[in-house]
Write a protein that holds these residues in place. Structure first.
Motif, mmCIF file in Angstrom:
data_model
loop_
_atom_site.group_PDB
_atom_site.id
_atom_site.type_symbol
_atom_site.label_atom_id
_atom_site.label_comp_id
_atom_site.label_asym_id
_atom_site.label_seq_id
_atom_site.Cartn_x
_atom_site.Cartn_y
_atom_site.Cartn_z
ATOM 1 N N ALA A 170 16.782 46.254 116.811
ATOM 2 C CA ALA A 170 17.998 45.479 116.489
ATOM 3 C C ALA A 170 18.218 44.327 117.641
ATOM 4 C CB ALA A 170 19.327 46.045 116.282
ATOM 5 N N MET A 171 18.177 44.543 118.766
ATOM 6 C CA MET A 171 18.033 43.555 119.882
ATOM 7 C C MET A 171 16.927 42.564 119.694
ATOM 8 S SD MET A 171 19.346 45.842 123.095
ATOM 9 C CE MET A 171 19.065 44.679 124.111
ATOM 10 N N ILE A 172 15.897 43.171 119.309
ATOM 11 C CA ILE A 172 14.636 42.216 119.098
ATOM 12 C C ILE A 172 14.782 41.206 118.210
ATOM 13 C CG2 ILE A 172 12.080 42.265 118.454
ATOM 14 C CD1 ILE A 172 11.739 44.931 119.971
ATOM 15 N N GLU A 173 15.344 41.761 116.959
ATOM 16 C CA GLU A 173 15.568 41.072 115.705
ATOM 17 C C GLU A 173 16.449 39.865 115.977
ATOM 18 O OE1 GLU A 173 13.897 40.572 112.878
ATOM 19 O OE2 GLU A 173 12.509 42.207 112.924
ATOM 20 N N ASN A 174 17.659 40.248 116.604
ATOM 21 C CA ASN A 174 18.793 39.314 117.083
ATOM 22 C C ASN A 174 18.077 38.353 117.768
ATOM 23 O OD1 ASN A 174 20.823 40.433 115.678
ATOM 24 N ND2 ASN A 174 21.600 41.933 117.407
ATOM 25 N N ARG A 175 17.074 38.698 118.869
ATOM 26 C CA ARG A 175 16.781 37.472 119.856
ATOM 27 C C ARG A 175 15.759 36.513 118.685
ATOM 28 N NH1 ARG A 175 15.601 41.205 123.629
ATOM 29 N NH2 ARG A 175 13.176 41.372 122.864
ATOM 30 N N MET A 176 15.255 37.096 117.581
ATOM 31 C CA MET A 176 14.376 36.252 116.838
ATOM 32 C C MET A 176 15.243 35.213 116.100
ATOM 33 S SD MET A 176 11.424 39.119 115.903
ATOM 34 C CE MET A 176 10.594 37.984 114.428
ATOM 35 N N LEU A 177 16.305 35.860 115.623
ATOM 36 C CA LEU A 177 17.338 35.219 114.768
ATOM 37 C C LEU A 177 17.865 34.122 115.730
ATOM 38 C CD1 LEU A 177 18.973 34.496 112.114
ATOM 39 C CD2 LEU A 177 20.435 36.399 113.231
ATOM 40 N N GLN A 178 18.461 34.109 117.053
ATOM 41 C CA GLN A 178 18.992 33.114 117.790
ATOM 42 C C GLN A 178 17.860 32.119 118.034
ATOM 43 O OE1 GLN A 178 21.886 32.816 118.442
ATOM 44 N NE2 GLN A 178 22.572 34.588 117.436
ATOM 45 N N GLU A 179 16.584 32.566 117.983
ATOM 46 C CA GLU A 179 15.497 31.522 118.429
ATOM 47 C C GLU A 179 15.277 30.743 117.025
ATOM 48 O OE1 GLU A 179 12.031 33.933 119.371
ATOM 49 O OE2 GLU A 179 12.853 34.209 121.635
ATOM 50 N N GLN A 180 15.259 31.170 116.030
ATOM 51 C CA GLN A 180 15.040 30.597 114.867
ATOM 52 C C GLN A 180 16.317 29.424 114.562
ATOM 53 O OE1 GLN A 180 15.192 33.312 111.257
ATOM 54 N NE2 GLN A 180 15.317 31.628 109.835
ATOM 55 N N VAL A 181 17.486 29.873 114.650
ATOM 56 C CA VAL A 181 18.889 29.038 114.624
ATOM 57 C C VAL A 181 18.759 27.841 115.556
ATOM 58 C CG1 VAL A 181 21.232 28.925 114.968
ATOM 59 C CG2 VAL A 181 20.287 30.888 113.658
ATOM 60 N N GLU A 182 18.339 28.314 116.937
ATOM 61 C CA GLU A 182 17.994 27.034 117.809
ATOM 62 C C GLU A 182 16.916 26.209 117.548
ATOM 63 O OE1 GLU A 182 17.308 29.110 121.244
ATOM 64 O OE2 GLU A 182 19.300 29.873 121.674
ATOM 65 N N ARG A 183 15.963 26.626 116.973
ATOM 66 C CA ARG A 183 14.713 25.669 116.448
ATOM 67 C C ARG A 183 15.297 24.895 115.399
ATOM 68 N NH1 ARG A 183 11.385 30.093 117.465
ATOM 69 N NH2 ARG A 183 11.366 30.597 115.116
ATOM 70 N N TYR A 184 15.893 25.253 114.519
ATOM 71 C CA TYR A 184 16.466 24.576 113.300
ATOM 72 C C TYR A 184 17.459 23.630 113.783
ATOM 73 C CZ TYR A 184 19.180 23.748 108.967
ATOM 74 O OH TYR A 184 19.722 23.173 108.041
ATOM 75 N N ASN A 185 18.347 23.931 114.773
ATOM 76 C CA ASN A 185 19.479 22.858 115.359
ATOM 77 C C ASN A 185 18.574 21.698 116.112
ATOM 78 O OD1 ASN A 185 21.667 24.204 114.142
ATOM 79 N ND2 ASN A 185 21.673 25.430 115.965
ATOM 80 N N ASP A 186 17.465 22.234 116.834
ATOM 81 C CA ASP A 186 16.961 20.954 117.532
ATOM 82 C C ASP A 186 16.264 20.124 116.623
ATOM 83 O OD1 ASP A 186 17.452 22.098 119.961
ATOM 84 O OD2 ASP A 186 15.504 23.179 120.315
ATOM 85 N N ARG A 187 15.821 20.530 115.574
ATOM 86 C CA ARG A 187 14.932 19.543 114.622
ATOM 87 C C ARG A 187 16.055 18.580 113.921
ATOM 88 N NH1 ARG A 187 9.791 21.928 111.551
ATOM 89 N NH2 ARG A 187 8.849 22.734 113.506
ATOM 90 N N ILE A 188 17.301 19.260 113.659
ATOM 91 C CA ILE A 188 18.422 18.582 112.964
ATOM 92 C C ILE A 188 18.832 17.365 114.132
ATOM 93 C CG2 ILE A 188 20.719 18.384 112.439
ATOM 94 C CD1 ILE A 188 20.414 20.906 110.862
ATOM 95 N N ARG A 189 18.958 18.010 115.463
ATOM 96 C CA ARG A 189 19.417 16.815 116.392
ATOM 97 C C ARG A 189 18.161 15.772 116.712
ATOM 98 N NH1 ARG A 189 21.824 21.472 118.873
ATOM 99 N NH2 ARG A 189 19.796 21.904 119.821
ATOM 100 N N ASP A 190 16.815 16.132 116.608
ATOM 101 C CA ASP A 190 15.722 15.221 116.814
ATOM 102 C C ASP A 190 16.065 14.059 115.616
ATOM 103 O OD1 ASP A 190 15.178 16.427 118.941
ATOM 104 O OD2 ASP A 190 13.301 17.545 118.025
ATOM 105 N N TYR A 191 16.453 14.563 114.448
ATOM 106 C CA TYR A 191 16.139 13.746 113.299
ATOM 107 C C TYR A 191 17.543 12.712 113.452
ATOM 108 C CZ TYR A 191 16.652 11.706 108.656
ATOM 109 O OH TYR A 191 16.886 10.802 107.599
ATOM 110 N N GLN A 192 18.700 13.305 113.822
ATOM 111 C CA GLN A 192 19.931 12.528 113.960
ATOM 112 C C GLN A 192 19.748 11.619 115.173
ATOM 113 O OE1 GLN A 192 23.187 15.521 114.168
ATOM 114 N NE2 GLN A 192 23.253 15.533 111.921
ATOM 115 N N GLY A 193 18.783 11.897 116.095
ATOM 116 C CA GLY A 193 18.802 10.931 117.257
ATOM 117 C C GLY A 193 17.719 9.797 117.255
ATOM 118 N N LYS A 194 17.025 9.645 116.123
ATOM 119 C CA LYS A 194 16.234 8.564 115.744
ATOM 120 C C LYS A 194 16.813 7.341 115.701
ATOM 121 C CE LYS A 194 12.730 11.111 113.115
ATOM 122 N NZ LYS A 194 12.038 11.302 111.702
#
Length: 218
Positions: A170-194
């Motif tokens: 469960a700890m491993i999967e939670n870590r993967m979930l957090q990384e997934q959310v962070e990558r998604y948010n980073d891409r949104i911020r990159d696009y909004q920052g254009k």
């Protein structure tokens, strides 16, 4: 089946951007239009909380009678043989008799000690108890990492077993979930920052293409 087996692990992540192209306009080098696609998570945010509060998990976490459900239309002797073959190949279909819940257990095949395979997905032990096989299987069920532990009679093809919360996985999967959310948010911020000029340029190319299409249709 209620189970989501980790039948071949799927890496969590964000799908790549799609590019826009079509028909007569493939030759035009228009900028790709970003589409943010969030892949469905494999686990829920609070796995332990769901395992402890969900009524189904609460019932399955108590040791219960189970039975082998494979090849029910075949003679008993043939089912005994196929059950042992399945154990050695690393898969067995079972059901909790009290709830009717069916599970496909996957685990490391019962291979010689010299094998390079490691018991990453569970174990199958014929030596622990005479006339019985003990099975441990890890999987994700309804968004929660669990493990099934139990034993099955090699002759009667029934036994007992239960689900347990798999805290380590469960700890491993939670870590993967957090990384997934962070990558998604980073891409949104990159696009909004254009720069606004780039966005206007992108919008102008799309408007120009639309105008050409209207003229051709006319």
């Amino acid at each position: 089946m209620l189970m989501m087996n980790d039948l071949g692990p799927m890496a969590a992540g964000v799908l790549p951007f799609d590019t826009m192209c079509g028909g007569l306009y493939e030759h035009q080098q228009q900028p790709p239009k970003p589409r943010f696609v969030f892949k469905m998570p494999r686990v829920v945010p609070d796995q332990k909380g769901k395992f402890e509060s969900d009524e189904l998990f609460r019932r399955l976490s108590r040791e219960s009678d189970i039975r082998y459900t494979g090849y029910r239309d075949r003679p008993h002797e043939e089912r005994q043989s196929r059950f042992q073959i399945g154990c050695r190949e690393g898969h067995v279909d079972i059901a909790f008799t009290s709830t009717g819940t069916n599970l496909q257990l996957m685990f490391t095949p019962n291979l010689p000690i010299a094998s390079y395979h490691q018991p990453a997905n569970g174990t199958c032990d014929f030596e622990k108890e005479r006339g019985m096989v003990h099975i441990l299987s890890h999987f994700i069920m309804n968004g929660v990492c669990v493990r099934w532990k139990g034993r099955i009679d090699l002759d009667k093809l029934d036994g007992t077993g239960c689900l347990e919360f798999d805290e380590e996985r469960a700890m491993i999967e939670n870590r993967m979930l957090q990384e997934q959310v962070e990558r998604y948010n980073d891409r949104i911020r990159d696009y909004q920052g254009k720069p606004r000029a780039y966005r206007n340029q992108e919008r102008g190319v799309n408007d120009s293409n639309l105008d050409v299409k209207r003229r051709l249709n006319y």
